[in-house]
Scaffold this motif. Structure first.
Motif, PDB file in Angstrom:
ATOM      1  N   TYR A 150       0.839  -1.205   0.000  1.00 25.17           N
ATOM      2  CA  TYR A 150       0.000   0.000   0.000  1.00 25.17           C
ATOM      3  C   TYR A 150       0.874   1.255   0.000  1.00 25.17           C
ATOM      4  N   PRO A 151       1.612   1.497  -1.075  1.00 21.67           N
ATOM      5  CA  PRO A 151       2.547   2.633  -1.069  1.00 21.67           C
ATOM      6  C   PRO A 151       1.856   3.985  -0.951  1.00 21.67           C
ATOM      7  N   ARG A 152       0.595   4.092  -1.373  1.00 27.75           N
ATOM      8  CA  ARG A 152      -0.108   5.378  -1.349  1.00 27.75           C
ATOM      9  C   ARG A 152      -0.962   5.574  -0.106  1.00 27.75           C
ATOM     10  N   ALA A 153      -0.885   4.643   0.848  1.00 29.31           N
ATOM     11  CA  ALA A 153      -1.660   4.798   2.080  1.00 29.31           C
ATOM     12  C   ALA A 153      -1.204   6.047   2.825  1.00 29.31           C
ATOM     13  N   GLN A 154      -2.154   6.782   3.405  1.00 28.37           N
ATOM     14  CA  GLN A 154      -1.865   8.035   4.096  1.00 28.37           C
ATOM     15  C   GLN A 154      -1.638   7.763   5.582  1.00 28.37           C
ATOM     16  N   LEU A 155      -0.544   8.295   6.119  1.00 22.31           N
ATOM     17  CA  LEU A 155      -0.236   8.170   7.543  1.00 22.31           C
ATOM     18  C   LEU A 155      -0.145   9.557   8.147  1.00 22.31           C
ATOM     19  N   SER A 156      -0.821   9.753   9.280  1.00 21.48           N
ATOM     20  CA  SER A 156      -0.784  11.038   9.976  1.00 21.48           C
ATOM     21  C   SER A 156       0.298  11.001  11.040  1.00 21.48           C
ATOM     22  N   ILE A 157       1.247  11.930  10.956  1.00 23.48           N
ATOM     23  CA  ILE A 157       2.339  12.025  11.919  1.00 23.48           C
ATOM     24  C   ILE A 157       2.346  13.437  12.484  1.00 23.48           C
ATOM     25  N   ILE A 158       1.924  13.562  13.723  1.00 25.16           N
ATOM     26  CA  ILE A 158       1.828  14.842  14.437  1.00 25.16           C
ATOM     27  C   ILE A 158       0.927  15.803  13.625  1.00 25.16           C
ATOM     28  N   ILE A 159       1.540  16.739  12.877  1.00 25.59           N
ATOM     29  CA  ILE A 159       0.735  17.709  12.144  1.00 25.59           C
ATOM     30  C   ILE A 159       0.787  17.482  10.635  1.00 25.59           C
ATOM     31  N   ALA A 160       1.502  16.466  10.212  1.00 28.19           N
ATOM     32  CA  ALA A 160       1.670  16.226   8.775  1.00 28.19           C
ATOM     33  C   ALA A 160       1.063  14.878   8.397  1.00 28.19           C
ATOM     34  N   THR A 161       0.665  14.777   7.135  1.00 28.23           N
ATOM     35  CA  THR A 161       0.169  13.527   6.574  1.00 28.23           C
ATOM     36  C   THR A 161       1.048  13.160   5.387  1.00 28.23           C
ATOM     37  N   VAL A 162       1.621  11.965   5.434  1.00 31.15           N
ATOM     38  CA  VAL A 162       2.531  11.532   4.371  1.00 31.15           C
ATOM     39  C   VAL A 162       2.088  10.173   3.863  1.00 31.15           C
ATOM     40  N   GLU A 163       2.490   9.880   2.640  1.00 28.95           N
ATOM     41  CA  GLU A 163       2.234   8.553   2.104  1.00 28.95           C
ATOM     42  C   GLU A 163       3.241   7.575   2.688  1.00 28.95           C
ATOM     43  N   VAL A 164       2.813   6.332   2.855  1.00 26.46           N
ATOM     44  CA  VAL A 164       3.624   5.369   3.589  1.00 26.46           C
ATOM     45  C   VAL A 164       4.953   5.088   2.897  1.00 26.46           C
ATOM     46  N   TRP A 165       4.992   5.152   1.559  1.00 29.07           N
ATOM     47  CA  TRP A 165       6.252   4.876   0.876  1.00 29.07           C
ATOM     48  C   TRP A 165       7.282   5.960   1.200  1.00 29.07           C
ATOM     49  N   VAL A 166       6.820   7.200   1.439  1.00 29.96           N
ATOM     50  CA  VAL A 166       7.733   8.282   1.798  1.00 29.96           C
ATOM     51  C   VAL A 166       8.348   8.013   3.173  1.00 29.96           C
ATOM     52  N   LEU A 167       7.500   7.597   4.126  1.00 31.48           N
ATOM     53  CA  LEU A 167       8.000   7.300   5.461  1.00 31.48           C
ATOM     54  C   LEU A 167       8.986   6.134   5.430  1.00 31.48           C
ATOM     55  N   ALA A 168       8.673   5.097   4.654  1.00 28.83           N
ATOM     56  CA  ALA A 168       9.576   3.952   4.542  1.00 28.83           C
ATOM     57  C   ALA A 168      10.909   4.382   3.942  1.00 28.83           C
ATOM     58  N   ALA A 169      10.855   5.222   2.907  1.00 29.57           N
ATOM     59  CA  ALA A 169      12.086   5.695   2.273  1.00 29.57           C
ATOM     60  C   ALA A 169      12.930   6.516   3.245  1.00 29.57           C
ATOM     61  N   ILE A 170      12.263   7.320   4.091  1.00 23.19           N
ATOM     62  CA  ILE A 170      12.999   8.116   5.086  1.00 23.19           C
ATOM     63  C   ILE A 170      13.701   7.201   6.089  1.00 23.19           C
ATOM     64  N   PHE A 171      12.976   6.223   6.605  1.00 25.24           N
ATOM     65  CA  PHE A 171      13.568   5.302   7.581  1.00 25.24           C
ATOM     66  C   PHE A 171      14.767   4.570   6.992  1.00 25.24           C
TER      67      PHE A 171
END
Length: 283
Positions: A150-171
């Motif tokens: 689900y690369p396009r799934a939306q995740l809410s982190i504090i005040i921002a919402t990012v797609e899950v693939w972006v968060l995975a790439a950051i990690f």
């Protein structure tokens, strides 16, 4: 897998106060439990833990053949373990529901066994890799599997919402940069192995990647018995079409949101019929 019957593959592993509980949640809680146990054993010297940790000398020279699996039970106290266990609970449940429990268990086994296998190959070549312990890499691999599904799934982190693939790439990027700065080439290799294993497994299950086959399998034709007045014969012209079980995904979604009591009588009947149908097909 007698513990994971095919007839129950898409259903929750158990229930708790009317709420579905999946295998991913049980493993996540177990990981936190091993952290507590590890802390207690470390306080008394940790001799038992040394026999559970995977290293090439332990495996190849001391013949601790159980260590390619037992290393995930050694989890020193860490806030990262708690965070990754939460990730396993939240995202692993979605992966399990998508793949089915049996395939999800296969994913976990690949994530557990591939790093020790790579370490053994390097050990045979005279290259020492980091000591293998803990379940964090396996839990992170499940998150990568979710991000692949689900690369396009939306995740809410504090005040921002990012797609899950972006968060995975950051990690993955931050971890890789840290190991690169420390010139930790073995650690960078194991990171690539864990991430690559998760992505490859999901791509294979989706049918994007396939193993080469030297023989072409012919499709099997199913026959049914056709009775005529002059006798009994088999017919190729009317193959048996397997009955497709009711789609229970929507029902499971409803149970997850509103509880088992929210189902109507017809929905309960559909769920029971799906379970019985899958049970007959697995025999």
């Amino acid at each position: 897998m007698s513990w994971f019957p095919e007839s129950q593959d898409r259903l929750p592993y158990t229930w708790w106060k009317g709420q579905p509980v999946y295998l991913a949640a049980i493993i996540a809680l177990g990981a936190v439990g091993t952290m507590i146990l590890t802390a207690i054993l470390m306080a008394f010297g940790g001799g038992i833990l040394n026999a559970l940790i995977f290293t090439f000398p332990n495996f190849a020279h001391k013949l601790y053949l159980w260590t390619p699996i037992s290393y995930v039970l050694v989890n020193p106290p860490s806030i990262w373990l708690v965070l990754n266990s939460y990730f396993l609970w939240r995202f692993g449940e979605q992966v399990e529901r998508h793949l089915g429990r049996r395939t999800f268990v296969s994913l976990l086994l690949w994530l557990v066994l591939v790093p020790p296998a790579i370490s053994t190959v390097f050990g045979l070549a005279g290259i020492s890799l980091p000591i293998g312990l803990g379940i964090v890499a396996v839990e992170f691999g499940v998150f990568i599997a979710f991000a692949t599904l689900y690369p396009r799934a939306q995740l809410s982190i504090i005040i921002a919402t990012v797609e899950v693939w972006v968060l995975a790439a950051i990690f993955v990027g931050v971890s890789a940069l840290g190991q690169l700065a420390d010139q930790d080439w073995p650690g960078l290799t194991l990171l690539a192995v864990s991430v690559g294993t998760a992505i490859a497994f999901i791509r294979y299950q989706q049918g994007h990647w396939k193993f080469p086959s030297w023989t072409q399998r012919r499709p099997r034709t199913k026959f049914r018995v056709v009775r005529h007045t002059e006798g009994t014969r088999t017919s190729r012209e009317d193959p048996i079409i397997p009955r497709v079980p009711p789609n229970v995904d929507a029902l499971l979604e409803k149970i997850s949101r509103e509880g088992l009591g929210s189902l109507t009588d017809d929905e309960r009947k559909s769920l029971e019929e799906a379970s019985k149908d899958l049970s007959k097909r697995s025999k």
